[in-house]
Scaffold this motif. Structure first.
Motif, mmCIF file in Angstrom:
data_model
loop_
_atom_site.group_PDB
_atom_site.id
_atom_site.type_symbol
_atom_site.label_atom_id
_atom_site.label_comp_id
_atom_site.label_asym_id
_atom_site.label_seq_id
_atom_site.Cartn_x
_atom_site.Cartn_y
_atom_site.Cartn_z
ATOM 1 N N ALA A 1 8.496 -0.542 11.794
ATOM 2 C CA ALA A 1 8.074 -1.228 10.582
ATOM 3 C C ALA A 1 9.278 -1.899 9.942
ATOM 4 C CB ALA A 1 7.457 -0.228 9.609
ATOM 5 N N ASN A 2 9.005 -2.812 9.037
ATOM 6 C CA ASN A 2 10.033 -3.448 8.234
ATOM 7 C C ASN A 2 10.533 -2.414 7.231
ATOM 8 O OD1 ASN A 2 10.881 -4.751 5.639
ATOM 9 N ND2 ASN A 2 10.687 -6.605 6.901
ATOM 10 N N ALA A 3 11.801 -1.999 7.348
ATOM 11 C CA ALA A 3 12.345 -0.897 6.550
ATOM 12 C C ALA A 3 12.282 -1.167 5.047
ATOM 13 C CB ALA A 3 13.767 -0.593 6.984
ATOM 14 N N ALA A 4 12.625 -2.375 4.625
ATOM 15 C CA ALA A 4 12.618 -2.695 3.199
ATOM 16 C C ALA A 4 11.192 -2.648 2.641
ATOM 17 C CB ALA A 4 13.243 -4.066 2.960
ATOM 18 N N GLN A 5 10.256 -3.233 3.393
ATOM 19 C CA GLN A 5 8.860 -3.202 2.949
ATOM 20 C C GLN A 5 8.327 -1.774 2.948
ATOM 21 O OE1 GLN A 5 6.596 -6.061 5.336
ATOM 22 N NE2 GLN A 5 6.002 -6.991 3.397
ATOM 23 N N ALA A 6 8.678 -0.996 3.971
ATOM 24 C CA ALA A 6 8.197 0.388 4.063
ATOM 25 C C ALA A 6 8.687 1.213 2.877
ATOM 26 C CB ALA A 6 8.625 1.014 5.381
ATOM 27 N N ALA A 7 9.925 0.999 2.453
ATOM 28 C CA ALA A 7 10.471 1.736 1.307
ATOM 29 C C ALA A 7 9.675 1.406 0.039
ATOM 30 C CB ALA A 7 11.940 1.396 1.124
ATOM 31 N N ARG A 8 9.375 0.134 -0.156
ATOM 32 C CA ARG A 8 8.564 -0.282 -1.304
ATOM 33 C C ARG A 8 7.146 0.275 -1.174
ATOM 34 N NH1 ARG A 8 5.754 -5.045 -2.010
ATOM 35 N NH2 ARG A 8 5.143 -5.327 -4.155
ATOM 36 N N GLY A 9 6.609 0.241 0.047
ATOM 37 C CA GLY A 9 5.276 0.759 0.296
ATOM 38 C C GLY A 9 5.158 2.249 0.036
ATOM 39 N N LYS A 10 6.227 2.979 0.301
ATOM 40 C CA LYS A 10 6.233 4.432 0.062
ATOM 41 C C LYS A 10 5.969 4.731 -1.410
ATOM 42 C CE LYS A 10 9.021 8.579 0.588
ATOM 43 N NZ LYS A 10 10.272 9.159 1.074
ATOM 44 N N ASP A 11 6.617 3.993 -2.306
ATOM 45 C CA ASP A 11 6.418 4.201 -3.742
ATOM 46 C C ASP A 11 4.992 3.860 -4.155
ATOM 47 O OD1 ASP A 11 9.068 5.003 -4.036
ATOM 48 O OD2 ASP A 11 9.758 2.990 -4.580
ATOM 49 N N LEU A 12 4.485 2.736 -3.665
ATOM 50 C CA LEU A 12 3.107 2.344 -3.987
ATOM 51 C C LEU A 12 2.110 3.367 -3.446
ATOM 52 C CD1 LEU A 12 3.411 -1.466 -3.242
ATOM 53 C CD2 LEU A 12 2.868 -0.457 -5.476
ATOM 54 N N TYR A 13 2.336 3.819 -2.220
ATOM 55 C CA TYR A 13 1.448 4.807 -1.611
ATOM 56 C C TYR A 13 1.430 6.084 -2.453
ATOM 57 C CZ TYR A 13 -0.645 8.155 1.511
ATOM 58 O OH TYR A 13 -1.472 9.125 2.025
ATOM 59 N N ALA A 14 2.608 6.547 -2.858
ATOM 60 C CA ALA A 14 2.690 7.779 -3.653
ATOM 61 C C ALA A 14 1.905 7.656 -4.957
ATOM 62 C CB ALA A 14 4.150 8.124 -3.933
ATOM 63 N N LYS A 15 1.935 6.499 -5.573
ATOM 64 C CA LYS A 15 1.253 6.281 -6.855
ATOM 65 C C LYS A 15 -0.255 6.113 -6.702
ATOM 66 C CE LYS A 15 5.198 3.947 -8.888
ATOM 67 N NZ LYS A 15 5.759 2.637 -9.203
ATOM 68 N N LEU A 16 -0.672 5.410 -5.651
ATOM 69 C CA LEU A 16 -2.070 5.004 -5.556
ATOM 70 C C LEU A 16 -2.902 5.727 -4.500
ATOM 71 C CD1 LEU A 16 -1.514 1.154 -5.846
ATOM 72 C CD2 LEU A 16 -2.428 2.675 -7.613
ATOM 73 N N CYS A 17 -2.274 6.254 -3.477
ATOM 74 C CA CYS A 17 -3.039 6.690 -2.302
ATOM 75 C C CYS A 17 -2.916 8.180 -1.966
ATOM 76 C CB CYS A 17 -2.597 5.897 -1.069
ATOM 77 S SG CYS A 17 -2.430 4.126 -1.324
ATOM 78 N N ALA A 18 -1.772 8.765 -2.283
ATOM 79 C CA ALA A 18 -1.468 10.120 -1.806
ATOM 80 C C ALA A 18 -2.441 11.176 -2.321
ATOM 81 C CB ALA A 18 -0.032 10.502 -2.170
ATOM 82 N N ARG A 19 -2.989 10.983 -3.518
ATOM 83 C CA ARG A 19 -3.858 12.037 -4.061
ATOM 84 C C ARG A 19 -5.094 12.259 -3.196
ATOM 85 N NH1 ARG A 19 -5.996 8.446 -8.507
ATOM 86 N NH2 ARG A 19 -3.795 8.130 -8.676
#
Length: 177
Positions: free
Chosen positions: A94-112
């Motif tokens: 994966a694109n490392a920079a995008q994945a890092a940003r995606g990790k934060d979004l995922y934690a906020k919106l998807c992980a629950r």
């Protein structure tokens, strides 16, 4: 069956055989070679069975899938779900920079719902190791209310996402083991 290793092994082998027609799109071990088609490997068997049921009943719309599902016996559906659940779902680059940003979004919106490690459960799909194109298309369909993918919670969760946010989340998820 899951308490009996011999019966489980037999069911998984029967599921491999029953899934021969699924391999054309989803790959022989549930790893799709087509970016728009989801990986089934590593998916929770109860979740897979529910999706099979939804295609069979018409709750999920896809003429091709609906036609295939209708020919399956209940036992074959269970065996296929167990087969795909038992397969490894390897991550992809994966694109490392995008994945890092995606990790934060995922934690906020998807992980629950999908879990901290994106492995899903009986009700929510495993997203870890999924095809990025498939993820982007599915999330956009929930967000845009196209009617192809319907789920009120997903519509609410995805409403604030822009296309680049969706791409970042997909890059994060595709590289997850």
């Amino acid at each position: 069956m899951q308490g009996d290793p011999v019966a489980l092994k037999a069911a998984i082998e029967a599921g491999r055989k029953a899934s021969f027609f699924c391999a054309n799109c989803h790959g022989e071990t549930g790893i799709s070679k087509t970016p728009e088609v989801p990986n089934l490997a590593g998916q929770n068997p109860a979740y897979l069975l529910e999706q099979i049921r939804k295609f069979g009943s018409g709750e999920r719309q896809d003429a091709f899938m609906q036609g295939l599902i209708k020919v399956l016996k209940d036992e074959e559906r269970v065996q296929m779900a167990l087969f795909y659940a038992a397969q490894a779902a390897p991550p992809t680059k994966a694109n490392a920079a995008q994945a890092a940003r995606g990790k934060d979004l995922y934690a906020k919106l998807c992980a629950r719902c999908h879990g901290e490690l994106a492995r899903g459960n009986d009700l929510y799909p495993r997203l870890a190791g999924q095809n990025a194109v498939y993820l982007q298309t599915s999330v956009a369909r929930y967000r845009d209310g196209t009617g192809i993918r319907n789920n009120q919670l997903m519509a609410i969760a995805t409403a604030p996402l822009k296309n680049d946010d969706i791409a970042a989340i997909a890059q994060y998820l595709t590289q997850m083991p």
